[in-house]
Design a protein around this motif. Structure first.
Motif, PDB file in Angstrom:
ATOM      1  N   GLU A 130       0.791  -1.230   0.000  1.00 21.34           N
ATOM      2  CA  GLU A 130       0.000   0.000   0.000  1.00 21.34           C
ATOM      3  C   GLU A 130       0.824   1.281   0.000  1.00 21.34           C
ATOM      4  OE1 GLU A 130      -3.438   0.279  -0.107  1.00 21.34           O
ATOM      5  OE2 GLU A 130      -3.286  -1.835  -0.666  1.00 21.34           O
ATOM      6  N   LYS A 131       2.101   1.197   0.354  1.00 25.21           N
ATOM      7  CA  LYS A 131       3.027   2.322   0.287  1.00 25.21           C
ATOM      8  C   LYS A 131       2.577   3.596   1.036  1.00 25.21           C
ATOM      9  CE  LYS A 131       5.108   0.898  -4.121  1.00 25.21           C
ATOM     10  NZ  LYS A 131       5.522  -0.356  -3.501  1.00 25.21           N
ATOM     11  N   PRO A 132       2.464   3.510   2.349  1.00 26.89           N
ATOM     12  CA  PRO A 132       2.160   4.709   3.133  1.00 26.89           C
ATOM     13  C   PRO A 132       3.382   5.628   3.225  1.00 26.89           C
ATOM     14  CG  PRO A 132       2.591   2.871   4.599  1.00 26.89           C
ATOM     15  CD  PRO A 132       2.620   2.313   3.204  1.00 26.89           C
ATOM     16  N   ALA A 133       3.143   6.926   3.446  1.00 25.76           N
ATOM     17  CA  ALA A 133       4.252   7.886   3.576  1.00 25.76           C
ATOM     18  C   ALA A 133       4.791   7.900   4.995  1.00 25.76           C
ATOM     19  CB  ALA A 133       3.775   9.274   3.177  1.00 25.76           C
ATOM     20  N   ILE A 134       3.895   7.656   5.952  1.00 23.95           N
ATOM     21  CA  ILE A 134       4.258   7.749   7.369  1.00 23.95           C
ATOM     22  C   ILE A 134       3.668   6.539   8.097  1.00 23.95           C
ATOM     23  CG2 ILE A 134       3.810   9.056   9.513  1.00 23.95           C
ATOM     24  CD1 ILE A 134       3.712  11.605   7.793  1.00 23.95           C
ATOM     25  N   VAL A 135       4.453   5.896   8.943  1.00 22.11           N
ATOM     26  CA  VAL A 135       3.935   4.809   9.778  1.00 22.11           C
ATOM     27  C   VAL A 135       4.313   5.088  11.232  1.00 22.11           C
ATOM     28  CG1 VAL A 135       3.967   2.333  10.274  1.00 22.11           C
ATOM     29  CG2 VAL A 135       4.161   3.117   7.899  1.00 22.11           C
ATOM     30  N   LEU A 136       3.311   5.206  12.084  1.00 25.76           N
ATOM     31  CA  LEU A 136       3.547   5.483  13.503  1.00 25.76           C
ATOM     32  C   LEU A 136       3.170   4.272  14.346  1.00 25.76           C
ATOM     33  CD1 LEU A 136       1.860   9.022  13.713  1.00 25.76           C
ATOM     34  CD2 LEU A 136       4.254   8.476  13.153  1.00 25.76           C
ATOM     35  N   LEU A 137       3.998   3.974  15.346  1.00 28.34           N
ATOM     36  CA  LEU A 137       3.694   2.920  16.308  1.00 28.34           C
ATOM     37  C   LEU A 137       3.889   3.502  17.702  1.00 28.34           C
ATOM     38  CD1 LEU A 137       5.625   1.587  13.830  1.00 28.34           C
ATOM     39  CD2 LEU A 137       4.944  -0.499  14.982  1.00 28.34           C
ATOM     40  N   PRO A 192      14.602  12.029   4.980  1.00 33.27           N
ATOM     41  CA  PRO A 192      14.265  12.767   3.763  1.00 33.27           C
ATOM     42  C   PRO A 192      14.052  11.924   2.510  1.00 33.27           C
ATOM     43  CG  PRO A 192      16.556  13.166   4.399  1.00 33.27           C
ATOM     44  CD  PRO A 192      15.927  12.360   5.492  1.00 33.27           C
ATOM     45  N   HIS A 193      14.803  10.839   2.356  1.00 33.89           N
ATOM     46  CA  HIS A 193      14.775  10.160   1.057  1.00 33.89           C
ATOM     47  C   HIS A 193      14.295   8.726   1.105  1.00 33.89           C
ATOM     48  CE1 HIS A 193      16.621  13.667  -0.483  1.00 33.89           C
ATOM     49  NE2 HIS A 193      17.676  13.524   0.300  1.00 33.89           N
ATOM     50  N   HIS A 194      13.747   8.316   2.218  1.00 36.99           N
ATOM     51  CA  HIS A 194      13.265   6.945   2.319  1.00 36.99           C
ATOM     52  C   HIS A 194      11.811   6.964   2.747  1.00 36.99           C
ATOM     53  CE1 HIS A 194      17.580   6.431   2.362  1.00 36.99           C
ATOM     54  NE2 HIS A 194      17.435   5.133   2.171  1.00 36.99           N
ATOM     55  N   ARG A 195      11.068   6.019   2.292  1.00 40.74           N
ATOM     56  CA  ARG A 195       9.669   5.899   2.644  1.00 40.74           C
ATOM     57  C   ARG A 195       9.371   4.442   2.957  1.00 40.74           C
ATOM     58  NH1 ARG A 195      10.451  10.389   3.094  1.00 40.74           N
ATOM     59  NH2 ARG A 195       9.369  12.220   2.313  1.00 40.74           N
ATOM     60  N   PRO A 196       8.467   4.200   3.897  1.00 42.89           N
ATOM     61  CA  PRO A 196       7.798   5.197   4.714  1.00 42.89           C
ATOM     62  C   PRO A 196       8.731   5.812   5.759  1.00 42.89           C
ATOM     63  CG  PRO A 196       7.223   2.998   5.458  1.00 42.89           C
ATOM     64  CD  PRO A 196       8.021   2.830   4.195  1.00 42.89           C
ATOM     65  N   GLN A 197       8.313   6.975   6.273  1.00 42.69           N
ATOM     66  CA  GLN A 197       8.996   7.576   7.409  1.00 42.69           C
ATOM     67  C   GLN A 197       8.393   6.928   8.644  1.00 42.69           C
ATOM     68  OE1 GLN A 197       8.913  12.115   6.412  1.00 42.69           O
ATOM     69  NE2 GLN A 197       7.242  11.117   5.331  1.00 42.69           N
ATOM     70  N   MET A 198       9.219   6.222   9.419  1.00 45.07           N
ATOM     71  CA  MET A 198       8.659   5.491  10.558  1.00 45.07           C
ATOM     72  C   MET A 198       9.089   6.113  11.888  1.00 45.07           C
ATOM     73  SD  MET A 198       8.962   1.498   9.425  1.00 45.07           S
ATOM     74  CE  MET A 198       8.187   0.994  10.970  1.00 45.07           C
ATOM     75  N   ALA A 199       8.171   6.092  12.853  1.00 41.73           N
ATOM     76  CA  ALA A 199       8.495   6.612  14.184  1.00 41.73           C
ATOM     77  C   ALA A 199       7.728   5.843  15.241  1.00 41.73           C
ATOM     78  CB  ALA A 199       8.143   8.096  14.267  1.00 41.73           C
ATOM     79  N   THR A 200       8.362   5.656  16.390  1.00 42.85           N
ATOM     80  CA  THR A 200       7.595   5.230  17.554  1.00 42.85           C
ATOM     81  C   THR A 200       7.319   6.485  18.387  1.00 42.85           C
ATOM     82  OG1 THR A 200       9.586   4.686  18.840  1.00 42.85           O
ATOM     83  CG2 THR A 200       8.551   2.890  17.616  1.00 42.85           C
ATOM     84  N   VAL A 201       6.153   6.509  19.028  1.00 44.36           N
ATOM     85  CA  VAL A 201       5.673   7.715  19.699  1.00 44.36           C
ATOM     86  C   VAL A 201       5.421   7.396  21.169  1.00 44.36           C
ATOM     87  CG1 VAL A 201       3.880   9.485  19.714  1.00 44.36           C
ATOM     88  CG2 VAL A 201       4.579   8.429  17.549  1.00 44.36           C
ATOM     89  N   ARG A 202       5.989   8.202  22.033  1.00 43.15           N
ATOM     90  CA  ARG A 202       5.873   7.939  23.471  1.00 43.15           C
ATOM     91  C   ARG A 202       4.412   8.025  23.918  1.00 43.15           C
ATOM     92  NH1 ARG A 202       9.801  10.667  27.862  1.00 43.15           N
ATOM     93  NH2 ARG A 202      11.265   9.523  26.560  1.00 43.15           N
ATOM     94  N   PRO A 203       3.953   7.031  24.669  1.00 42.33           N
ATOM     95  CA  PRO A 203       2.576   7.074  25.171  1.00 42.33           C
ATOM     96  C   PRO A 203       2.363   8.255  26.122  1.00 42.33           C
ATOM     97  CG  PRO A 203       3.514   4.876  25.443  1.00 42.33           C
ATOM     98  CD  PRO A 203       4.636   5.789  25.038  1.00 42.33           C
ATOM     99  N   GLN A 204       1.135   8.656  26.262  1.00 42.82           N
ATOM    100  CA  GLN A 204       0.724   9.692  27.230  1.00 42.82           C
ATOM    101  C   GLN A 204       1.101  11.109  26.809  1.00 42.82           C
ATOM    102  OE1 GLN A 204      -1.104   9.148  29.867  1.00 42.82           O
ATOM    103  NE2 GLN A 204      -1.000   6.951  29.943  1.00 42.82           N
TER     104      GLN A 204
END
Ligand SMILES: Cc1cc2nc3c(=O)[nH]c(=O)nc-3n(C[C@H](O)[C@H](O)[C@H](O)COP(=O)(O)OP(=O)(O)OC[C@H]3O[C@@H](n4cnc5c(N)ncnc54)[C@H](O)[C@@H]3O)c2cc1C
Ligand SMILES: Cc1cc2nc3c(=O)[nH]c(=O)nc-3n(C[C@H](O)[C@H](O)[C@H](O)COP(=O)(O)OP(=O)(O)OC[C@H]3O[C@@H](n4cnc5c(N)ncnc54)[C@H](O)[C@@H]3O)c2cc1C
Lengths: 373, 260
Positions: A130-137, A192-204
């Motif tokens: 599906e090629k998302p631009a951003i993936v957050l966990l 900048p040049h890779h996709r998806p841009q992935m990040a883990t996000v601190r809870p709370q």
């Protein structure tokens, strides 16, 4: 690196780029030999992994939908929730009511419990498709286990434990801000040049949006082929028997070394009970053996986000403060006017907690009694 | 058979203080140490070697001064040490770091079990271990605080959000070690002497089978765009006085904030 406001470029250089911003005469430049790829254009939409436990949504998923909604609106793209599990009834609808435009579900017996091999296979396949631009966990134990495995398989960048996310308007890049060096510095990271841009996000840290039953969205099932994806076998699962749920507490009264022992903590517990709140501690009381580690707030303890946090006899080292950034109001009681906790507090009381806290308990009870009359 | 331990040299971040005047990190005199989690990872490997035989190999990627933490590891009892050092490795994010470590570990094959710390106290990402396992195509178990090794597999306990999982994986595998797992031993005087005599293997990019586009800054998808100091956004009001005055003030304030 930057030491005392001076740029030092030496063997330990990590090309972090901080020196470039700092140099007054633009004498330092970073040759990033960037490989231009236009493939990034193909990638679109903001995805969030909706972590489940025992077929229920974890709170962090709703927080990700909250921030994901904001990012998707800026980019004018869809917000997509990803559900992996063995029984997902009703969860996709809930995600839509909290902001998702679309939810992908992969239902498979192999996904009943979190297992990094099967979860990596499922999530990677869906992303490749599906090629998302951003993936957050969520930066939960499982999210921080899964995300690097997926990022390495996709050979893309991953930013850890973010506390801030924004879109850079000129480039559309995700600006991922996170604490590092034990919370002593903050860094904004881009992919900048890779996709998806992935990040883990601190809870709370991020806020969930209230449920809106009128919202509509698309629910899709992805036909995932079961296979020998598992890398590990889960032999058993055992509850940690958490006696406290600091993450959800509305009011927290926290004690540090200044509480001087279990009796001092008992006094603070009394204040907490009076306020309808929960007791917590810095690491010192845990190290002293006054209380179980479940109560610890900070870098190696819990991250909390109460409406009110009262820190009593806590000096306020950075390792403690990173755990309370999400608190609405911080009150500090400490007899040392120079204690760093005061810089991180809204209201500071310079004095002895053993004198102040008993008076607080009496006065608050008095007010509560008057209200009932 | 090899037990591999990945170690990282880090500044002792617990000693870092913010200068309240300039709002900068005070890093003068801050020692470089072996990442504390890696001491626990090394201790776990040493115990397993003593139980099952084989040798413990410590690997670090870093500038030449990172040799210091390899010497510390040898002093604790590691058998051999490899330093991956090349200007081309600089600026690596976790993907490029794990790629480079994977290339080195392939050269050290056959390996039984790879140990990493759960996280490094400077970069704080906890990503290198799982990414390294992925590059090597091995199973990983993260945040391990109890570990049993059998002939062909391991059983480990990892802490998740509100439960523990007892997880099994086939060998070879990778584990990242939590600080509650064990108490690391201190180097003995004899160990120090031996460490000074043990040669350290140094590998550059030339010694490894690697793609130059995947190492260092060039191989790093992430970029640090900006570094700044956390601002405490609170407008602190501080009061001094006797307990009676202070408690009156707080109760009034909390009532105004509708917190009572
Ligand atoms: C890797 C790492 C991770 C860590 N993680 C955490 C973490 O998650 N959480 C955490 O809290 N810490 C953590 N720490 C420890 C942290 O660095 C501090 O050591 C700890 O927070 C100190 O606890 P404290 O403030 O209670 O004690 P202290 O620093 O000893 O402060 C006690 C304070 O109480 C005050 N006081 C004493 N008596 C009274 C009185 N009668 N009335 C009022 N005030 C009084 C003193 O003025 C002093 O300011 C970590 C450290 C490391 C190295
Ligand atoms: C401020 C700042 C923020 C950063 N944020 C990110 C980010 O979000 N994402 C990202 O991909 N990179 C990031 N980096 C780069 C990252 O810190 C480096 O790639 C670093 O080499 C490895 O990451 P870590 O320190 O987080 O290690 P972790 O992944 O936390 O380390 C876990 C374990 O891996 C092993 N290990 C780690 N590094 C080495 C090594 N050099 N040699 C041997 N073993 C090692 C050790 O066993 C260690 O205990 C950041 C760098 C800075 C300066």
């Amino acid at each position: 690196m930057i030491i005392e406001g001076m740029a030092i470029v030496n063997e330990g250089c990590t090309a972090c780029g901080a020196c470039v911003d700092l140099c007054p005469v633009e004498a330092i430049s970073l040759d990033l030999d960037e490989i231009p790829t236009d493939e990034t254009d193909e990638y679109c939409d903001v995805w969030v992994w909706l972590e489940t436990r025992d077929n229920r949504l974890e709170g962090v998923g709703l927080e990700l939908l909250g921030i994901g909604r904001e990012l998707a609106d800026i980019k004018q793209e869809k917000l997509v929730g990803i559900l992996l599990g063995s029984k997902l009834e009703g969860l996709a609808e809930k995600a839509i009511s909290h902001g998702a435009d679309r939810v992908w579900c992969i239902t498979d017996p192999a996904l009943e419990h979190y297992e990094n091999g099967a979860y990596t296979a499922a999530l990677t396949e869906l992303i490749n498709q599906e090629k998302p631009a951003i993936v957050l966990l969520g930066a939960t134990p499982d999210g921080r286990d899964l995300a690097p495995r997926v990022a390495a398989r996709l050979q893309t960048g991953l930013t850890a434990d973010c506390t801030g996310l924004a879109i850079e308007l000129e480039t559309g890049n995700l600006l991922q801000t996170r604490p590092a060096f034990g919370g002593n510095i903050m860094a904004t990271i881009i992919t900048p040049h890779h996709r998806p841009q992935m990040a883990t996000v601190r809870p709370q840290i991020m806020k969930a949006r209230p449920a809106d039953a009128a919202r509509t969205g698309e629910i899709l099932d992805y036909p995932f082929e079961s296979g020998a994806w598992a890398l590990t076998r889960i032999l058993s699962q055992e509850d940690t028997q958490k006696q406290v749920n600091l993450e959800q507490a509305d009011i927290i009264v926290a004690g540090g070394r200044g509480a001087d022992g279990p009796e001092g903590l008992q006094l603070l517990q009394e204040l907490a009970t009076t306020l309808g709140g929960t007791l917590a501690v810095s690491r010192a009381p845990v190290e002293e053996g006054w209380i179980a580690p479940d109560y610890q707030v900070g870098q190696t303890g819990k991250t909390v986000a109460p409406r009110l946090y009262i820190a009593c006899g806590i000096s306020g080292t950075i390792q403690h403060l990173v755990g309370i950034q999400g608190a609405d109001i911080v009150v500090a009681i400490n007899r040392d006017p120079k204690a760093p906790i005061f810089q991180a507090a809204d209201y500071g009381l310079v004095g002895d907690l053993f004198e102040i806290v008993p008076l607080l308990i009496t006065k608050i009870r008095k007010i509560q009694k008057q209200r009932h009359q | 058979m090899r037990w591999i331990v990945c170690i990282k040299q880090v500044p002792d971040t617990t000693e870092i203080r913010i200068d309240s005047r300039t709002n900068n990190l005070v890093r003068e005199g801050i020692a470089s140490i072996m990442n504390p989690y890696d001491c626990h990872a090394l201790e776990a490997a040493l115990q397993l070697r003593d139980q099952h035989g084989g040798q413990v190999t410590v690997v670090t990627m870093g500038p030449s001064q990172a040799e210091e933490c390899l010497r510390d590891a040898l002093a604790m009892g590691a058998d051999e040490a490899v330093l991956l050092s090349d200007p081309a490795f600089r600026g690596a994010d976790t993907l490029a770091t794990s790629y480079t470590l994977a290339a080195a570990i392939r050269r050290l094959a056959p390996v039984q079990l790879i140990f990493c710390g759960k996280q490094a106290i400077d970069g704080d990402t906890a990503q290198v271990g799982p990414e390294l396992a992925e590059w090597l195509g091995l199973p990983h178990i993260a945040g391990v605080e109890y570990l049993v090794v059998k002939a062909n597999n391991i059983t480990a306990r990892r802490e998740a959000e509100s439960e523990y999982y007892l997880v099994e994986a086939n060998l070879p595998a990778l584990v990242t070690i939590s600080r509650t797992m064990n108490e690391p031993r201190l180097p003995s005087v004899w160990g120090r002497l031996r460490a000074n005599r043990t040669p350290i293997t140094v590998w550059t990019g030339e010694d490894l089978d690697i793609d130059p586009n995947r190492i260092g800054l060039a191989g790093s998808p992430t970029r640090v765009k900006r570094i700044f100091y956390p601002q405490h956004q609170r407008q602190t009001q501080i009061r001094q006085g006797n307990a009676e005055q202070l408690s009156n003030w707080l109760v009034k304030t909390l009532a105004e904030e509708r917190l009572l």
